[in-house]
Design an enzyme around this catalytic site. Structure first.
Site, PDB file in Angstrom:
ATOM      1  N   ARG A  21       1.377  -1.432   0.080  1.00 18.94           N
ATOM      2  CA  ARG A  21       0.046  -0.252  -0.067  1.00 18.94           C
ATOM      3  C   ARG A  21       1.115   1.252   0.162  1.00 18.94           C
ATOM      4  O   ARG A  21       1.713   1.362   0.835  1.00 18.94           O
ATOM      5  CB  ARG A  21      -0.709  -0.012   1.362  1.00 18.94           C
ATOM      6  N   SER A 188     -19.253  -0.468  -0.760  1.00 17.53           N
ATOM      7  CA  SER A 188     -18.248   0.601  -0.967  1.00 17.53           C
ATOM      8  C   SER A 188     -17.355   0.091  -2.389  1.00 17.53           C
ATOM      9  O   SER A 188     -16.845   1.271  -2.996  1.00 17.53           O
ATOM     10  CB  SER A 188     -17.457   1.221  -0.238  1.00 17.53           C
ATOM     11  N   HIS A 216     -21.580   4.553   3.509  1.00 13.07           N
ATOM     12  CA  HIS A 216     -21.727   5.121   1.715  1.00 13.07           C
ATOM     13  C   HIS A 216     -22.834   5.918   1.185  1.00 13.07           C
ATOM     14  O   HIS A 216     -22.764   5.932   0.646  1.00 13.07           O
ATOM     15  CB  HIS A 216     -21.089   4.308   0.716  1.00 13.07           C
ATOM     16  N   THR A 244     -20.745   7.753   9.257  1.00 12.79           N
ATOM     17  CA  THR A 244     -19.833   8.516   9.337  1.00 12.79           C
ATOM     18  C   THR A 244     -19.919  10.398   8.668  1.00 12.79           C
ATOM     19  O   THR A 244     -21.123  10.177   8.318  1.00 12.79           O
ATOM     20  CB  THR A 244     -18.831   8.033   8.187  1.00 12.79           C
ATOM     21  N   LYS A 247     -17.540  10.939   5.083  1.00  9.22           N
ATOM     22  CA  LYS A 247     -17.200  11.196   3.400  1.00  9.22           C
ATOM     23  C   LYS A 247     -18.611  11.980   3.547  1.00  9.22           C
ATOM     24  O   LYS A 247     -17.865  12.991   2.768  1.00  9.22           O
ATOM     25  CB  LYS A 247     -18.029   9.633   3.838  1.00  9.22           C
ATOM     26  N   THR A 276     -11.264   7.744  24.869  1.00  6.34           N
ATOM     27  CA  THR A 276     -10.982   8.256  23.909  1.00  6.34           C
ATOM     28  C   THR A 276     -11.328   9.960  24.408  1.00  6.34           C
ATOM     29  O   THR A 276     -12.410  10.157  24.894  1.00  6.34           O
ATOM     30  CB  THR A 276     -11.041   6.833  23.164  1.00  6.34           C
ATOM     31  N   THR A 277     -10.504  10.771  24.027  1.00  5.34           N
ATOM     32  CA  THR A 277     -10.980  11.869  23.674  1.00  5.34           C
ATOM     33  C   THR A 277     -11.399  12.355  22.576  1.00  5.34           C
ATOM     34  O   THR A 277     -12.028  11.624  21.697  1.00  5.34           O
ATOM     35  CB  THR A 277      -9.388  12.611  23.887  1.00  5.34           C
ATOM     36  N   THR A 362      -8.376  -5.219   0.597  1.00  7.43           N
ATOM     37  CA  THR A 362      -9.765  -4.047   0.099  1.00  7.43           C
ATOM     38  C   THR A 362     -10.526  -4.786  -0.623  1.00  7.43           C
ATOM     39  O   THR A 362     -11.994  -4.723  -0.502  1.00  7.43           O
ATOM     40  CB  THR A 362      -9.075  -2.551  -0.634  1.00  7.43           C
TER      41      THR A 362
HETATM   42  N1  PMP Z   1     -18.419   1.426   7.049  1.00  5.10           N
HETATM   43  C1  PMP Z   1     -17.804   1.616   6.237  1.00  5.10           C
HETATM   44  C2  PMP Z   1     -19.042   0.313   4.754  1.00  5.10           C
HETATM   45  C3  PMP Z   1     -16.393   2.012   5.364  1.00  5.10           C
HETATM   46  O1  PMP Z   1     -16.713   2.027   4.169  1.00  5.10           O
HETATM   47  C4  PMP Z   1     -15.762   2.986   6.129  1.00  5.10           C
HETATM   48  C5  PMP Z   1     -14.342   3.248   5.775  1.00  5.10           C
HETATM   49  N2  PMP Z   1     -13.873   3.486   4.587  1.00  5.10           N
HETATM   50  C6  PMP Z   1     -15.903   2.515   7.260  1.00  5.10           C
HETATM   51  C7  PMP Z   1     -17.288   2.282   8.511  1.00  5.10           C
HETATM   52  C8  PMP Z   1     -15.142   3.301   8.650  1.00  5.10           C
HETATM   53  O2  PMP Z   1     -15.603   4.912   8.119  1.00  5.10           O
HETATM   54  P1  PMP Z   1     -15.043   6.241   8.470  1.00  5.10           P
HETATM   55  O3  PMP Z   1     -13.677   6.276   7.892  1.00  5.10           O
HETATM   56  O4  PMP Z   1     -15.527   7.638   9.286  1.00  5.10           O
HETATM   57  O5  PMP Z   1     -13.768   5.816  10.135  1.00  5.10           O
END
Ligand code: PMP
Length: 404
Positions: A21, A188, A216, A244, A247, A276-277, A362
């Protein structure tokens, strides 16, 4: 022991199979998306970004930028603590209320990323519900897989988007154990969308909880950007919706929404929430502005859809193989890690087009691809330029002929 040698041996194996990567160094330019500068070998040159998950360009939207600047001036840079120890700011609670409203749920809970929200929520549910079984779609994201693994709950994998397989697996389980059906709306990498209504019906039939990742889809689908569950009128039948802020909303952070009891349960037991903060309040303020904007405006979604359709039609005309799906994700299949990388390099070097090669793990080996994500800010000329580049590549380049 020579630890570096041990590390290097495994890295070399990745390099040998073409799956090492690497990333491109970009300098985003506020207000110029999808244009950015690429730094390479001490040089800086302008490129067009074609693989960003800032799907709508909201990360540079003037109102979102202004909200973050205002909140930094007002609250400073960081939250100053974990959520329970001084880190909960008014902006966090406003954002959680906004998210609950977006999905029509009683409550929402913020996390530092979508990854953490999946990991924390699933590991808490799976470990705290006695004898819980988690039924996970085989295409689920790594963050869900890791959360389930960490919960040590029994996991049953059902075939991707296959409701008959899900039903057979639910039927085979004892009636009285808690069950969670975990799945995504838009996947995704292939850009395919789940048969949500059928999944919900089967889960209800067997008394299972539904856990839906809309990472997504939020901001992108549904009249207010509430995701595919909003578009299909199913949000009220889904137990937990996860999303999220990083995105389509263009900021960073993750969340879950559901009943007040569910959110309080995760808030009270999830180590990924407690220890966590908290997100900076300015991040929360920016995300809230972005969500509110996309609740009210469909302009960005509609323009994105037009550009996606334009790119797909042009690829079809040119006979360039791409995966057909009903989402905003346009995967062009290359099916070889080394060729995918070569094509990406060529697009960058010769055409100023940046698309990151997508390789194993991936995606499965043999399905390597270039994944294009048209935004409302890609112009018709950008699309013509991309298609021109791909056409030239496909016609002139031996490697492209070999895969076409
Ligand atoms: N769920 C899916 C399906 C994702 O594709 C991703 C990130 N690519 C996440 C959760 C994680 O989200 P984040 O990038 O906000 O950590």
């Amino acid at each position: 022991m020579n630890f570096d040698a041990m590390f290097e041996e495994q890295l070399q194996a990745l390099k040998d199979e073409g799956n090492y990567r690497y990333f491109k160094e970009l300098e985003r330019k506020c207000g110029k998306f999808p244009r950015a500068a690429n730094h390479e070998d001490g040089q800086k040159r302008d490129v067009t970004v074609w693989c960003s998950n800032d799907y709508l360009g909201m990360g540079q939207h003037p109102s979102v930028v202004a909200a973050m600047c205002e909140a930094v001036q007002r609250t400073g840079t960081g939250a100053g603590g974990t959520r329970n120890i001084s880190g909960t700011n008014h902006d966090h609670l406003l954002l959680e209320a906004e998210l609950a409203d977006l999905h029509g749920k009683e409550a929402a809970l913020l996390f530092t990323s979508g990854y953490v929200s999946n990991w924390a929520a699933l590991s808490t549910l799976g470990s705290r519900l006695p004898d819980c079984v988690i039924l996970s779609d085989s295409g689920n994201h790594a963050s869900m897989i890791e959360g389930i693994r960490h919960s040590r709950a029994r996991k049953v994998i059902w075939q991707h988007n296959d409701v008959a397989d899900l039903e057979a697996k639910l039927a085979a389980l004892p009636a009285n154990v808690p069950k969670i059906v975990a799945f995504e709306s838009v996947y995704s990498m292939d850009g395919d969308i789940c048969p949500m209504k059928e999944i919900v019906e089967v889960a209800e039939k067997y008394g299972a909880m539904t856990y839906l990742d809309e990472v997504h889809a939020v901001g992108l689908y549904g009249p207010r950007g509430g995701g595919v569950s909003e578009r299909e009128g199913l949000a009220h039948r889904i137990t937990l919706i996860e999303g999220t802020l990083g995105k389509a909303y263009g900021v960073v952070g993750g969340y879950i929404t559901g009943s007040a009891a569910l959110c309080d349960f995760i808030r009270s037991f999830a180590s990924g929430f407690i220890f966590t903060t908290a997100l900076p309040p300015a991040v929360a303020a920016a995300a809230r502005t972005s969500i509110r904007h996309l609740k009210e405006s469909s302009d960005e979604r509609m323009q994105q859809r037009r550009q996606v359709a334009r790119l797909r039609a042009a690829l079809d005309r040119e006979g360039i193989p791409h995966m057909h799906n009903d989402s905003h994700i346009v995967p062009v299949m290359i099916k070889d890690p080394v060729k995918t990388r070569m094509l990406a390099d060529y697009l960058m070097d010769e055409w100023g087009i940046y698309v990151q090669p997508i390789n194993y793990p991936t995606v499965p080996k043999g399905t390597e691809r270039l994944r294009f994500t048209p935004s409302p800010l890609h112009t018709d000329a950008d699309i013509d330029h991309l298609v021109n580049a791909l056409r030239t590549l496909w016609r002139q380049c031996a490697i492209a002929h070999a895969v076409a």
